[in-house]
Design a protein around this motif. Structure first.
Motif, PDB file in Angstrom:
ATOM      1  N   VAL A 185     -62.452  62.551 -19.327  1.00  0.00           N
ATOM      2  CA  VAL A 185     -63.153  61.270 -19.306  1.00  0.00           C
ATOM      3  C   VAL A 185     -63.931  61.185 -18.010  1.00  0.00           C
ATOM      4  N   ARG A 186     -64.900  60.292 -17.987  1.00  0.00           N
ATOM      5  CA  ARG A 186     -65.669  60.046 -16.774  1.00  0.00           C
ATOM      6  C   ARG A 186     -64.828  59.245 -15.783  1.00  0.00           C
ATOM      7  N   LEU A 187     -64.798  59.683 -14.515  1.00  0.00           N
ATOM      8  CA  LEU A 187     -64.138  58.921 -13.466  1.00  0.00           C
ATOM      9  C   LEU A 187     -65.063  57.773 -13.066  1.00  0.00           C
ATOM     10  N   THR A 188     -64.654  56.567 -13.331  1.00  0.00           N
ATOM     11  CA  THR A 188     -65.490  55.395 -13.073  1.00  0.00           C
ATOM     12  C   THR A 188     -64.774  54.453 -12.126  1.00  0.00           C
ATOM     13  N   VAL A 189     -65.565  53.707 -11.346  1.00  0.00           N
ATOM     14  CA  VAL A 189     -65.042  52.653 -10.476  1.00  0.00           C
ATOM     15  C   VAL A 189     -65.934  51.430 -10.640  1.00  0.00           C
ATOM     16  N   LEU A 190     -65.383  50.285 -10.339  1.00  0.00           N
ATOM     17  CA  LEU A 190     -66.098  49.015 -10.410  1.00  0.00           C
ATOM     18  C   LEU A 190     -66.232  48.437  -9.013  1.00  0.00           C
ATOM     19  N   ALA A 191     -67.349  47.771  -8.768  1.00  0.00           N
ATOM     20  CA  ALA A 191     -67.608  47.173  -7.463  1.00  0.00           C
ATOM     21  C   ALA A 191     -68.524  45.967  -7.649  1.00  0.00           C
ATOM     22  N   PRO A 192     -68.401  44.958  -6.801  1.00  0.00           N
ATOM     23  CA  PRO A 192     -69.330  43.821  -6.883  1.00  0.00           C
ATOM     24  C   PRO A 192     -70.748  44.254  -6.537  1.00  0.00           C
ATOM     25  N   GLY A 193     -71.705  43.789  -7.317  1.00  0.00           N
ATOM     26  CA  GLY A 193     -73.102  44.165  -7.103  1.00  0.00           C
ATOM     27  C   GLY A 193     -74.039  43.011  -7.392  1.00  0.00           C
ATOM     28  N   GLU A 194     -75.288  43.202  -7.045  1.00  0.00           N
ATOM     29  CA  GLU A 194     -76.312  42.182  -7.286  1.00  0.00           C
ATOM     30  C   GLU A 194     -77.683  42.835  -7.298  1.00  0.00           C
ATOM     31  N   VAL A 333     -87.398  45.650  -7.653  1.00  0.00           N
ATOM     32  CA  VAL A 333     -86.001  45.220  -7.620  1.00  0.00           C
ATOM     33  C   VAL A 333     -85.107  46.444  -7.781  1.00  0.00           C
ATOM     34  N   GLU A 334     -83.949  46.430  -7.122  1.00  0.00           N
ATOM     35  CA  GLU A 334     -82.950  47.467  -7.292  1.00  0.00           C
ATOM     36  C   GLU A 334     -81.549  46.869  -7.181  1.00  0.00           C
ATOM     37  N   VAL A 335     -80.552  47.704  -7.408  1.00  0.00           N
ATOM     38  CA  VAL A 335     -79.159  47.261  -7.406  1.00  0.00           C
ATOM     39  C   VAL A 335     -78.519  47.579  -6.062  1.00  0.00           C
ATOM     40  N   GLU A 336     -77.838  46.590  -5.508  1.00  0.00           N
ATOM     41  CA  GLU A 336     -77.037  46.801  -4.303  1.00  0.00           C
ATOM     42  C   GLU A 336     -75.586  46.472  -4.631  1.00  0.00           C
ATOM     43  N   ALA A 337     -74.665  47.342  -4.244  1.00  0.00           N
ATOM     44  CA  ALA A 337     -73.242  47.140  -4.519  1.00  0.00           C
ATOM     45  C   ALA A 337     -72.436  47.530  -3.297  1.00  0.00           C
ATOM     46  N   TRP A 338     -71.198  47.045  -3.285  1.00  0.00           N
ATOM     47  CA  TRP A 338     -70.288  47.322  -2.171  1.00  0.00           C
ATOM     48  C   TRP A 338     -69.025  47.954  -2.736  1.00  0.00           C
TER      49      TRP A 338
END
Length: 433
Positions: A185-194, A333-338
Motif C-alpha cells: 500500500v502507499r505510505l500516506t500521512v495527513l497534515a493541516p494545509g491551506e 495559487v499553491e498548497v502549503e502544509a505543515w
C-alpha cells in the motif's frame, strides 16, 4: 434393562446444548447431575478454582470450606483420571478435615486436562453410576468447550496443534493474516494545509510611523499604481517644512556672503563652507520628499489585496519592514502544509499531494510536491512541523486562505508496516529501544 437413566442422560445433554450462559451450564452440572446418581454435595473445579457448588447461588472464595475444597481439587486434578476418593487415600493435610466438610466417599470426574467435578455422598459408588456420570461429564465438557472456544485463545492454539481437518483452520487464518500484512500500500500521512499565494508581492512598512488610512478592503481587486494605504504625514510634513526653511536660510546666507566677497577677501573663503551647508539642507529636503512619497503606498501590480481587518491597523505604530499586506494573482495559487515531526516520511519532489478542503470536502485539490523544508519550524501552538509547498496540477476555483487536510503519498510499503508504523515509533520513544 431399565432405560430411565439413559433417557435422563439424553435430557441432560439436551439441556447442556441449549444452555444460554456459562453460569447456567455450571449450575446444571453441580445440581441436575443428581438425576443420574444421588449425592449430597457437588463442587466444580474449573480454571484453577472452585467455580460452582451444589445448592449455592454464588461461591464465596475466602470461606474455609471453599479453601479446603480448592486444595483438595488441586490435588485430585493431578491424576487426570476418574476415581473414587476416600479419606485414607489423601495426604494428612487434607484428610484431617475430611469429616468436617464431606461425607464418607467422593467421586472425582476429570473435565479435560486440568478441570473436574467432585461428587460426595455417604453410600459407596456403583460401577453403573460411575459409567453414567463419566459419560455425562464428557457431554458437559464438550458443551462447555463449544461455548468457551471463541474466548479462550490458548485453547484455540492448542486445538490448532491437534491433527485433523479442523486443526488446519486456525493456521489458515494465521497464514491469511500474514499475507494480508504483506499487501503493498502507499505510505500516506495527513497534515493541516491551506491554499496560499504562490508568488505574492509582499508589501512591508517602508518607514517607521503610524498607519493613518486604508484605501482598499480585504480581498479587493486592485490595479497597478492604485493607492492602498497611507501613513500619518503630519510629522513628515513638519520635518519637511523645517528642512525647506533651513535650505532657504542657507541660500540667503550664501547670497549675502557672495556680495561681501566682492570687497572682502575673508568672506570669499566662507563661500565653500556655505555651499556645503546648502547641499546638506537640499539633501534633507529631498529625504523629506522621499519620505512623503513613501508614506503613500500604491499597488506594485494587479491582483487581490490580502490583509487583516483595516481597523486593526489604523492608528497602530509599525516598524520598518513589518509585513502589512500581500498582492496575489487570482490564479497563482499553491498548497502549503505543515507536516508534524512524527509524520515526516521520505517524500521526493514530484510526490502526489491531495488537499481536502473543509469548505468543499468532495472536491479535493490535486497538487505536486515542490518543496519540503529541511528544518522544522515552531508553530503558534508550540509544536514543531516542516513547511511543505505543492504546486496545483490544475487551476482551482477555491479562493486563497481556505484550509483543510493535505494527504501526502510516499513509497509503497507492506500493509503491516503501514498499520504499525506509529505504534512502533511510540513504543521506541517510550522504551528507548
Amino acid at each position: 434393562m431399565d432405560s430411565a437413566p439413559f433417557a435422563t442422560l439424553l435430557e441432560l445433554g439436551r439441556q447442556a446444548r441449549q444452555a444460554e450462559s456459562p453460569a447456567e451450564l455450571q449450575f446444571l452440572l453441580v445440581n441436575d447431575s443428581h438425576a443420574l446418581a444421588p449425592y449430597r454435595q457437588a463442587a466444580l473445579w474449573l480454571d484453577g478454582g472452585v467455580r460452582a457448588l451444589s445448592g449455592v447461588v454464588q461461591v464465596e472464595a475466602n470461606v474455609p470450606y471453599v479453601l479446603w475444597l480448592d486444595a483438595l481439587c488441586r490435588h485430585l486434578a493431578q491424576a487426570h483420571e476418574a476415581r473414587v476418593v476416600v479419606r485414607a487415600s489423601l495426604p494428612q493435610a487434607l484428610a484431617g478435615e475430611w469429616d468436617e466438610w464431606l461425607p464418607g466417599e467422593a467421586l472425582w470426574l476429570p473435565l479435560g486436562d486440568a478441570d473436574g467435578v467432585l461428587l460426595a455422598r455417604d453410600l459407596p459408588w456403583r460401577d453403573g453410576e460411575l459409567a453414567l456420570l463419566a459419560e455425562w461429564a464428557g457431554i458437559w465438557h464438550h458443551a462447555w468447550r463449544a461455548r468457551q472456544a471463541p474466548r479462550r485463545g490458548w485453547d484455540f492454539w492448542r486445538r490448532a496443534r491437534r491433527p485433523g481437518a479442523g486443526a488446519r483452520r486456525p493456521w489458515r487464518w494465521a497464514l491469511g493474516l500474514m499475507l494480508l500484512a504483506l499487501i503493498p500500500v502507499r505510505l500516506t500521512v495527513l497534515a493541516p494545509g491551506e491554499l496560499v499565494p504562490a508568488n505574492p508581492a509582499v508589501l512591508r512598512a517602508p518607514l517607521e510611523g503610524v498607519i493613518d488610512a486604508f484605501h482598499v478592503q480585504p480581498n479587493e481587486a486592485v490595479r497597478h499604481g492604485q493607492p492602498l494605504f497611507g501613513f500619518d504625514e503630519a510629522l513628515i510634513q513638519s520635518r519637511l517644512e523645517v528642512a525647506r526653511q533651513a535650505l532657504a536660510t542657507a541660500e540667503a546666507e550664501y547670497r549675502q556672503t557672495a556680495q561681501q566677497a566682492l570687497a572682502d577677501p575673508r568672506a570669499k573663503a566662507q563661500l565653500a563652507v556655505l555651499t556645503g551647508k546648502i547641499e546638506e539642507k537640499r539633501a534633507e529636503v529631498a529625504y523629506g520628499n522621499d519620505q512623503l512619497t513613501r508614506a503613500r503606498v500604491v499597488a506594485p501590480r494587479d491582483g487581490i489585496a490580502l490583509f487583516d481587518d483595516p481597523s486593526e491597523w489604523i492608528g497602530r505604530p509599525v516598524a520598518v519592514g513589518e509585513r502589512i499586506m500581500r498582492i496575489a494573482t487570482p490564479q497563482d495559487v499553491e498548497v502549503e502544509a505543515w507536516v508534524p515531526l512524527a509524520d515526516a516520511i521520505p517524500l521526493a519532489a514530484g510526490s502526489q499531494v491531495v488537499l481536502h478542503l473543509n469548505a468543499s470536502p468532495l472536491a479535493p485539490a490535486s497538487a505536486t510536491l515542490r518543496y519540503f523544508a529541511h528544518d522544522a519550524v515552531e508553530r503558534p501552538d508550540g509544536s514543531y512541523a516542516y513547511r511543505v509547498r505543492a504546486r496545483l496540477d490544475a487551476p482551482t476555483e477555491h479562493r486563497v486562505g481556505l484550509k483543510g487536510t493535505a494527504r501526502f503519498s510516499g513509497r509503497w510499503v507492506p500493509l503491516g508496516y503501514w498499520a504499525l508504523r506509529r505504534p512502533l515509533a511510540s513504543l521506541r520513544a517510550t522504551i528507548g529501544w
